[in-house]
Design a protein around this motif. Structure first.
Motif, PDB file in Angstrom:
ATOM      1  N   ASP A   1      62.014  34.304  38.769  1.00 15.66           N
ATOM      2  CA  ASP A   1      62.634  35.487  39.384  1.00 15.66           C
ATOM      3  C   ASP A   1      61.769  36.103  40.476  1.00 15.66           C
ATOM      4  N   GLY A   2      60.603  35.502  40.766  1.00 15.61           N
ATOM      5  CA  GLY A   2      59.727  36.030  41.806  1.00 15.61           C
ATOM      6  C   GLY A   2      58.751  37.096  41.332  1.00 15.61           C
ATOM      7  N   ILE A   3      58.549  37.198  40.029  1.00 15.17           N
ATOM      8  CA  ILE A   3      57.574  38.148  39.482  1.00 15.17           C
ATOM      9  C   ILE A   3      56.245  37.424  39.353  1.00 15.17           C
ATOM     10  N   HIS A   4      55.179  38.092  39.774  1.00 15.64           N
ATOM     11  CA  HIS A   4      53.831  37.525  39.699  1.00 15.64           C
ATOM     12  C   HIS A   4      52.925  38.499  38.958  1.00 15.64           C
ATOM     13  N   MET A   5      52.010  37.933  38.174  1.00 15.78           N
ATOM     14  CA  MET A   5      51.056  38.766  37.440  1.00 15.78           C
ATOM     15  C   MET A   5      49.689  38.087  37.435  1.00 15.78           C
ATOM     16  N   THR A   6      48.677  38.854  37.769  1.00 14.05           N
ATOM     17  CA  THR A   6      47.292  38.407  37.659  1.00 14.05           C
ATOM     18  C   THR A   6      46.586  39.434  36.788  1.00 14.05           C
ATOM     19  N   THR A   7      46.052  38.986  35.668  1.00 13.16           N
ATOM     20  CA  THR A   7      45.407  39.901  34.724  1.00 13.16           C
ATOM     21  C   THR A   7      43.960  39.487  34.513  1.00 13.16           C
ATOM     22  N   THR A   8      43.066  40.444  34.693  1.00 15.14           N
ATOM     23  CA  THR A   8      41.649  40.231  34.386  1.00 15.14           C
ATOM     24  C   THR A   8      41.397  40.779  32.990  1.00 15.14           C
ATOM     25  N   VAL A   9      40.884  39.917  32.114  1.00 13.53           N
ATOM     26  CA  VAL A   9      40.607  40.291  30.725  1.00 13.53           C
ATOM     27  C   VAL A   9      39.093  40.365  30.571  1.00 13.53           C
ATOM     28  N   THR A  10      38.620  41.560  30.252  1.00  9.13           N
ATOM     29  CA  THR A  10      37.182  41.760  30.044  1.00  9.13           C
ATOM     30  C   THR A  10      36.937  42.000  28.558  1.00  9.13           C
TER      31      THR A  10
ATOM     32  N   VAL B   1      50.092  42.928  24.776  1.00  5.50           N
ATOM     33  CA  VAL B   1      49.140  41.897  24.375  1.00  5.50           C
ATOM     34  C   VAL B   1      49.584  41.360  23.020  1.00  5.50           C
ATOM     35  N   THR B   2      49.629  40.042  22.894  1.00  8.69           N
ATOM     36  CA  THR B   2      49.970  39.407  21.622  1.00  8.69           C
ATOM     37  C   THR B   2      48.757  38.628  21.151  1.00  8.69           C
ATOM     38  N   ASP B   3      48.406  38.798  19.859  1.00  2.00           N
ATOM     39  CA  ASP B   3      47.260  38.064  19.326  1.00  2.00           C
ATOM     40  C   ASP B   3      47.719  36.730  18.733  1.00  2.00           C
ATOM     41  N   THR B   4      46.778  35.937  18.257  1.00  2.00           N
ATOM     42  CA  THR B   4      47.088  34.599  17.751  1.00  2.00           C
ATOM     43  C   THR B   4      47.922  34.631  16.470  1.00  2.00           C
TER      44      THR B   4
ATOM     45  N   ALA C   1      46.241  35.847  22.619  1.00  2.00           N
ATOM     46  CA  ALA C   1      47.134  34.706  22.841  1.00  2.00           C
ATOM     47  C   ALA C   1      47.883  34.833  24.156  1.00  2.00           C
ATOM     48  N   THR C   2      48.584  35.971  24.363  1.00  2.00           N
ATOM     49  CA  THR C   2      49.356  36.150  25.595  1.00  2.00           C
ATOM     50  C   THR C   2      49.288  37.598  26.072  1.00  2.00           C
ATOM     51  N   ILE C   3      49.611  37.761  27.357  1.00  2.00           N
ATOM     52  CA  ILE C   3      49.798  39.083  27.948  1.00  2.00           C
ATOM     53  C   ILE C   3      51.139  39.018  28.657  1.00  2.00           C
ATOM     54  N   SER C   4      51.998  39.979  28.368  1.00  2.00           N
ATOM     55  CA  SER C   4      53.350  39.970  28.914  1.00  2.00           C
ATOM     56  C   SER C   4      53.699  41.315  29.522  1.00  2.00           C
ATOM     57  N   VAL C   5      54.661  41.265  30.460  1.00  2.00           N
ATOM     58  CA  VAL C   5      55.310  42.478  30.939  1.00  2.00           C
ATOM     59  C   VAL C   5      56.676  42.482  30.251  1.00  2.00           C
ATOM     60  N   VAL C   6      56.907  43.543  29.485  1.00  2.00           N
ATOM     61  CA  VAL C   6      58.135  43.662  28.701  1.00  2.00           C
ATOM     62  C   VAL C   6      58.800  44.986  29.060  1.00  2.00           C
TER      63      VAL C   6
ATOM     64  N   ALA D   1      51.713  35.567  30.552  1.00  2.00           N
ATOM     65  CA  ALA D   1      50.544  34.729  30.865  1.00  2.00           C
ATOM     66  C   ALA D   1      49.904  34.336  29.532  1.00  2.00           C
ATOM     67  N   THR D   2      49.607  33.057  29.395  1.00  2.00           N
ATOM     68  CA  THR D   2      49.044  32.547  28.147  1.00  2.00           C
ATOM     69  C   THR D   2      47.539  32.375  28.308  1.00  2.00           C
ATOM     70  N   ALA D   3      46.801  32.855  27.301  1.00  2.00           N
ATOM     71  CA  ALA D   3      45.334  32.708  27.318  1.00  2.00           C
ATOM     72  C   ALA D   3      44.985  31.261  27.005  1.00  2.00           C
ATOM     73  N   PRO D   4      43.962  30.760  27.699  1.00  2.00           N
ATOM     74  CA  PRO D   4      43.560  29.361  27.453  1.00  2.00           C
ATOM     75  C   PRO D   4      42.935  29.208  26.076  1.00  2.00           C
TER      76      PRO D   4
END
Length: 150
Positions: A63-72, A97-100, A132-137, A147-150
């Motif tokens: 849909d053309g949505i972009h997200m860049t998240t820095t996790v510290t 934020v969703t955990d494992t 595990a993941t970061i989402s826009v909801v 975005a899925t965490a490696p």
């Protein structure tokens, strides 16, 4: 009556007892200090090993949505800085934020101003290694991007 020999013997016993206590106290203090230093050094070493480095998660949707998240990472939680663009104007959104284990945590929220970038900072009490993941909801529970965490 005072017996000088008895007085001197008692004095000698008191002196030796005091000297023994001081010696034992010194040994206990040295051993205690050494153990405390070893435990502290081990904790610092483990702390450095267990907290991963800052990560950048990037995602794009059809849909053309972009997200860049820095996790510290922090001690038992994470700080987030997300730059999101392409969300329809007026959309009420949350950074989730969703955990494992599948548990979800809201790290922040906003109303999308338009299709330009929105920068959001937030935090979640999720250990860095459990991310595990970061989402826009949206507030009506539609997931716009993940975005899925490696």
């Amino acid at each position: 009556m005072h017996d000088p020999i008895l007085e001197r013997a008692l004095s000698q016993v008191r002196t030796e007892r005091t000297r023994d206590h001081r010696r034992r106290g010194g040994v206990v203090a040295v051993v205690g200090t050494t153990l405390a230093a070893a435990v502290l050094a081990g904790g610092v070493h483990l702390g450095r090993q267990s907290v991963p480095a800052t990560r950048v998660l990037v995602a794009s949707s059809a849909d053309g949505i972009h997200m860049t998240t820095t996790v510290t990472p922090a001690d038992g939680w994470v700080r987030l800085r997300a730059v999101v663009d392409g969300i329809p104007p007026g959309s009420r959104c949350q950074l989730v934020v969703t955990d494992t284990r599948g548990r979800r945590y809201v790290a922040g929220g906003w109303v999308a101003p338009g299709r330009e970038d929105t920068t959001l900072t937030g935090a979640a009490v999720v250990p860095p290694t459990d991310l595990a993941t970061i989402s826009v909801v949206t507030t009506d529970n539609r997931t716009l991007i993940t975005a899925t965490a490696p």
